[in-house]
Design a protein around this motif. Structure first.
Motif, PDB file in Angstrom:
ATOM      1  N   ASN A   1      17.151   1.096  -8.953  1.00 53.15           N
ATOM      2  CA  ASN A   1      18.048   1.724  -8.259  1.00 53.15           C
ATOM      3  C   ASN A   1      17.713   1.343  -6.673  1.00 53.15           C
ATOM      4  O   ASN A   1      16.627   1.752  -6.412  1.00 53.15           O
ATOM      5  CB  ASN A   1      18.340   3.128  -8.583  1.00 53.15           C
ATOM      6  N   GLU A   2      18.359   0.954  -5.893  1.00 51.63           N
ATOM      7  CA  GLU A   2      18.174   0.757  -4.422  1.00 51.63           C
ATOM      8  C   GLU A   2      17.610   1.919  -3.652  1.00 51.63           C
ATOM      9  O   GLU A   2      16.706   1.900  -3.042  1.00 51.63           O
ATOM     10  CB  GLU A   2      19.237   0.326  -3.634  1.00 51.63           C
ATOM     11  N   ASP A   3      18.043   3.159  -4.172  1.00 52.30           N
ATOM     12  CA  ASP A   3      17.525   4.320  -3.454  1.00 52.30           C
ATOM     13  C   ASP A   3      16.173   4.679  -3.763  1.00 52.30           C
ATOM     14  O   ASP A   3      15.238   5.192  -2.925  1.00 52.30           O
ATOM     15  CB  ASP A   3      18.565   5.523  -3.667  1.00 52.30           C
ATOM     16  N   ASP A   4      16.068   4.379  -5.152  1.00 50.26           N
ATOM     17  CA  ASP A   4      14.567   4.524  -5.586  1.00 50.26           C
ATOM     18  C   ASP A   4      13.718   3.917  -5.097  1.00 50.26           C
ATOM     19  O   ASP A   4      12.508   4.166  -4.607  1.00 50.26           O
ATOM     20  CB  ASP A   4      14.711   4.435  -7.318  1.00 50.26           C
ATOM     21  N   ILE A   5      13.962   2.544  -5.018  1.00 48.01           N
ATOM     22  CA  ILE A   5      13.092   1.496  -4.344  1.00 48.01           C
ATOM     23  C   ILE A   5      12.950   1.770  -2.852  1.00 48.01           C
ATOM     24  O   ILE A   5      11.799   1.724  -2.186  1.00 48.01           O
ATOM     25  CB  ILE A   5      13.569   0.003  -4.570  1.00 48.01           C
ATOM     26  N   LYS A   6      13.693   2.239  -2.252  1.00 45.57           N
ATOM     27  CA  LYS A   6      13.585   2.727  -0.738  1.00 45.57           C
ATOM     28  C   LYS A   6      12.499   3.872  -0.794  1.00 45.57           C
ATOM     29  O   LYS A   6      11.655   3.722   0.081  1.00 45.57           O
ATOM     30  CB  LYS A   6      14.924   3.180  -0.340  1.00 45.57           C
ATOM     31  N   ARG A   7      12.690   4.796  -1.541  1.00 43.81           N
ATOM     32  CA  ARG A   7      11.831   6.136  -1.719  1.00 43.81           C
ATOM     33  C   ARG A   7      10.210   5.653  -1.985  1.00 43.81           C
ATOM     34  O   ARG A   7       9.326   5.971  -1.346  1.00 43.81           O
ATOM     35  CB  ARG A   7      12.110   7.133  -2.598  1.00 43.81           C
ATOM     36  N   ALA A   8      10.121   4.511  -2.807  1.00 43.24           N
ATOM     37  CA  ALA A   8       8.826   3.843  -3.157  1.00 43.24           C
ATOM     38  C   ALA A   8       8.094   3.164  -2.146  1.00 43.24           C
ATOM     39  O   ALA A   8       6.995   3.468  -1.938  1.00 43.24           O
ATOM     40  CB  ALA A   8       9.014   2.920  -4.393  1.00 43.24           C
ATOM     41  N   ALA A   9       9.018   2.596  -1.158  1.00 46.67           N
ATOM     42  CA  ALA A   9       8.581   1.950  -0.069  1.00 46.67           C
ATOM     43  C   ALA A   9       7.882   2.905   0.879  1.00 46.67           C
ATOM     44  O   ALA A   9       7.020   2.825   1.532  1.00 46.67           O
ATOM     45  CB  ALA A   9       9.480   1.044   0.705  1.00 46.67           C
ATOM     46  N   GLU A  10       8.905   3.871   1.156  1.00 50.40           N
ATOM     47  CA  GLU A  10       8.235   5.136   1.985  1.00 50.40           C
ATOM     48  C   GLU A  10       7.019   5.706   1.551  1.00 50.40           C
ATOM     49  O   GLU A  10       6.279   6.040   2.207  1.00 50.40           O
ATOM     50  CB  GLU A  10       9.493   6.023   1.943  1.00 50.40           C
ATOM     51  N   THR A  11       7.029   6.050   0.021  1.00 51.41           N
ATOM     52  CA  THR A  11       5.759   6.515  -0.433  1.00 51.41           C
ATOM     53  C   THR A  11       4.567   5.576  -0.107  1.00 51.41           C
ATOM     54  O   THR A  11       3.329   6.184   0.214  1.00 51.41           O
ATOM     55  CB  THR A  11       5.780   6.850  -1.703  1.00 51.41           C
ATOM     56  N   LEU A  12       4.619   4.321  -0.208  1.00 53.33           N
ATOM     57  CA  LEU A  12       3.445   3.441   0.085  1.00 53.33           C
ATOM     58  C   LEU A  12       3.249   3.409   1.602  1.00 53.33           C
ATOM     59  O   LEU A  12       1.949   3.245   1.620  1.00 53.33           O
ATOM     60  CB  LEU A  12       4.080   2.079  -0.285  1.00 53.33           C
ATOM     61  N   ALA A  13       4.067   3.654   2.477  1.00 50.68           N
ATOM     62  CA  ALA A  13       3.982   3.358   3.792  1.00 50.68           C
ATOM     63  C   ALA A  13       3.282   4.750   4.465  1.00 50.68           C
ATOM     64  O   ALA A  13       2.748   4.821   5.482  1.00 50.68           O
ATOM     65  CB  ALA A  13       5.059   3.238   4.560  1.00 50.68           C
TER      66      ALA A  13
ATOM     67  N   GLU B   1      -1.115   8.998   4.380  1.00 48.97           N
ATOM     68  CA  GLU B   1      -2.185   9.544   3.346  1.00 48.97           C
ATOM     69  C   GLU B   1      -2.352   8.620   2.183  1.00 48.97           C
ATOM     70  O   GLU B   1      -3.360   8.897   1.295  1.00 48.97           O
ATOM     71  CB  GLU B   1      -1.664  11.089   2.989  1.00 48.97           C
ATOM     72  N   ASN B   2      -1.470   7.898   1.935  1.00 48.66           N
ATOM     73  CA  ASN B   2      -1.593   6.970   0.921  1.00 48.66           C
ATOM     74  C   ASN B   2      -2.288   5.501   1.312  1.00 48.66           C
ATOM     75  O   ASN B   2      -2.608   4.732   0.566  1.00 48.66           O
ATOM     76  CB  ASN B   2      -0.345   6.641   0.301  1.00 48.66           C
ATOM     77  N   LYS B   3      -2.582   5.395   2.653  1.00 45.59           N
ATOM     78  CA  LYS B   3      -3.209   4.165   2.957  1.00 45.59           C
ATOM     79  C   LYS B   3      -4.659   4.165   2.289  1.00 45.59           C
ATOM     80  O   LYS B   3      -5.163   5.043   2.525  1.00 45.59           O
ATOM     81  CB  LYS B   3      -3.608   4.096   4.584  1.00 45.59           C
ATOM     82  N   GLY B   4      -4.847   2.937   1.895  1.00 47.78           N
ATOM     83  CA  GLY B   4      -6.263   2.916   1.324  1.00 47.78           C
ATOM     84  C   GLY B   4      -6.270   2.843  -0.347  1.00 47.78           C
ATOM     85  O   GLY B   4      -7.255   2.688  -0.774  1.00 47.78           O
TER      86      GLY B   4
ATOM     87  N   SER C   1      -4.965   2.346  -4.162  1.00 51.59           N
ATOM     88  CA  SER C   1      -4.695   1.267  -5.036  1.00 51.59           C
ATOM     89  C   SER C   1      -3.345   1.035  -5.245  1.00 51.59           C
ATOM     90  O   SER C   1      -2.636   1.934  -5.263  1.00 51.59           O
ATOM     91  CB  SER C   1      -5.398   1.111  -6.191  1.00 51.59           C
ATOM     92  N   PHE C   2      -2.711  -0.197  -4.824  1.00 48.26           N
ATOM     93  CA  PHE C   2      -1.220  -0.350  -4.936  1.00 48.26           C
ATOM     94  C   PHE C   2      -0.868  -0.238  -6.522  1.00 48.26           C
ATOM     95  O   PHE C   2       0.101   0.447  -6.787  1.00 48.26           O
ATOM     96  CB  PHE C   2      -0.888  -1.800  -4.608  1.00 48.26           C
ATOM     97  N   LEU C   3      -1.842  -0.838  -7.320  1.00 53.98           N
ATOM     98  CA  LEU C   3      -1.652  -0.580  -8.657  1.00 53.98           C
ATOM     99  C   LEU C   3      -1.468   0.675  -9.230  1.00 53.98           C
ATOM    100  O   LEU C   3      -0.627   1.126 -10.020  1.00 53.98           O
ATOM    101  CB  LEU C   3      -2.339  -1.323  -9.518  1.00 53.98           C
ATOM    102  N   ASP C   4      -2.264   1.814  -8.799  1.00 57.92           N
ATOM    103  CA  ASP C   4      -2.361   3.077  -9.215  1.00 57.92           C
ATOM    104  C   ASP C   4      -1.071   3.601  -8.619  1.00 57.92           C
ATOM    105  O   ASP C   4      -0.511   4.596  -9.424  1.00 57.92           O
ATOM    106  CB  ASP C   4      -3.628   3.764  -8.371  1.00 57.92           C
ATOM    107  N   MET C   5      -0.774   3.557  -7.455  1.00 55.49           N
ATOM    108  CA  MET C   5       0.433   4.072  -6.953  1.00 55.49           C
ATOM    109  C   MET C   5       1.754   3.361  -7.785  1.00 55.49           C
ATOM    110  O   MET C   5       2.702   4.246  -7.828  1.00 55.49           O
ATOM    111  CB  MET C   5       0.642   3.761  -5.430  1.00 55.49           C
ATOM    112  N   ALA C   6       1.706   2.475  -8.008  1.00 56.78           N
ATOM    113  CA  ALA C   6       2.800   1.688  -8.782  1.00 56.78           C
ATOM    114  C   ALA C   6       3.096   2.474 -10.212  1.00 56.78           C
ATOM    115  O   ALA C   6       4.421   2.666 -10.506  1.00 56.78           O
ATOM    116  CB  ALA C   6       2.652   0.361  -9.169  1.00 56.78           C
ATOM    117  N   LYS C   7       1.870   2.865 -10.834  1.00 56.54           N
ATOM    118  CA  LYS C   7       1.847   3.592 -12.040  1.00 56.54           C
ATOM    119  C   LYS C   7       2.637   5.003 -11.831  1.00 56.54           C
ATOM    120  O   LYS C   7       3.465   5.388 -12.556  1.00 56.54           O
ATOM    121  CB  LYS C   7       0.535   3.380 -12.643  1.00 56.54           C
ATOM    122  N   GLU C   8       2.270   5.532 -10.730  1.00 54.04           N
ATOM    123  CA  GLU C   8       2.688   6.837 -10.325  1.00 54.04           C
ATOM    124  C   GLU C   8       4.106   6.624 -10.244  1.00 54.04           C
ATOM    125  O   GLU C   8       4.845   7.618 -10.627  1.00 54.04           O
ATOM    126  CB  GLU C   8       2.016   7.538  -9.213  1.00 54.04           C
ATOM    127  N   ILE C   9       4.467   5.946  -9.304  1.00 52.40           N
ATOM    128  CA  ILE C   9       6.141   5.794  -9.164  1.00 52.40           C
ATOM    129  C   ILE C   9       6.851   5.418 -10.216  1.00 52.40           C
ATOM    130  O   ILE C   9       8.007   6.086 -10.330  1.00 52.40           O
ATOM    131  CB  ILE C   9       5.936   4.750  -7.862  1.00 52.40           C
TER     132      ILE C   9
END
Length: 220
Positions: A27-39, A42-45, A47-55
């Protein structure tokens, strides 16, 4: 040499490739929320892979794509992905499989070995090919000679080939003194000798190292 280089250029080329991780959602809305979470700050630094697992709730095997050539990726996103530098994270990208956020964990540029680098390799390859062509032409003449009724000695004389005479050979490849006979043509030569009857000439045999021989047993 130059012509062969041009004809075989793909074999001297290493294509560019990228090592990738992804967040993949339908879903496009879900991927936009994922991009916001990455940005988020507090999430800077993290692991992308750890965050990808959570999302996504998916495991590493699904999220880690390994090394990819251009042809491994959907046409719709390949240019965007290969424009990313090592360590970069893409904006949401749409493909026929859904939406992706791509993380580049490794980048290798394509490379083409120069003509000068491979010239001697090509020369050796072509010389080998020509030698084999010449060898097979000799083999054809050998077969034609035998078909015409020539003896082993006459065939060798006509084609300027050497006949090697073994005064004695046993089933272990040794001579009458019990010593190994050097230079026997191939591992199966001795077996072929002992499968050939007295006065018989065996068929032409190709050896393991691209040689050929024909043998005749004069006496048992």
């Amino acid at each position: 040499l130059r012509q062969t280089y041009e004809e075989r250029i793909d074999g001297y080329s290493t294509p560019p490739r990228r090592q990738l991780e992804q967040i993949h959602l339908e879903n496009e809305d879900d991927i936009k929320r994922a991009a916001e979470t990455l940005a988020k700050e507090e999430n800077k630094g993290r692991s992308f892979l750890d965050m990808a697992k959570e999302i996504t709730g998916k495991d590493e095997q699904v999220l880690s794509l390994g090394w990819n050539l251009r042809e491994d990726l959907p046409d719709e996103i390949v240019e965007d992905v290969f424009a990313l530098v090592d360590g970069a994270v893409s904006a949401p990208l749409k493909s026929p499989f859904g939406w992706h956020i791509i993380h580049v964990t490794g980048a290798e540029k394509g490379n083409i070995r120069s003509f000068e680098d491979v010239k001697e390799d090509i020369r050796e390859e072509l010389a080998t090919e020509e030698a084999l062509d010449a060898l097979y032409e000799v083999i054809k003449q050998v077969e034609d000679s035998f078909a015409g009724g020539a003896t082993l000695e006459k065939m060798a004389e006509n084609l300027n080939l050497d006949v090697t005479r073994l005064e004695a050979i046993d089933a272990q490849g040794k001579n009458a003194d019990g010593r190994d006979i050097p230079g026997l043509p191939g591992e199966k030569f001795v077996r072929n000798v002992f499968e050939t009857g007295e006065g018989e000439q065996a068929d032409l045999v190709e050896t393991e190292d691209d040689g050929f021989y024909v043998l005749r047993v004069d006496k048992i």
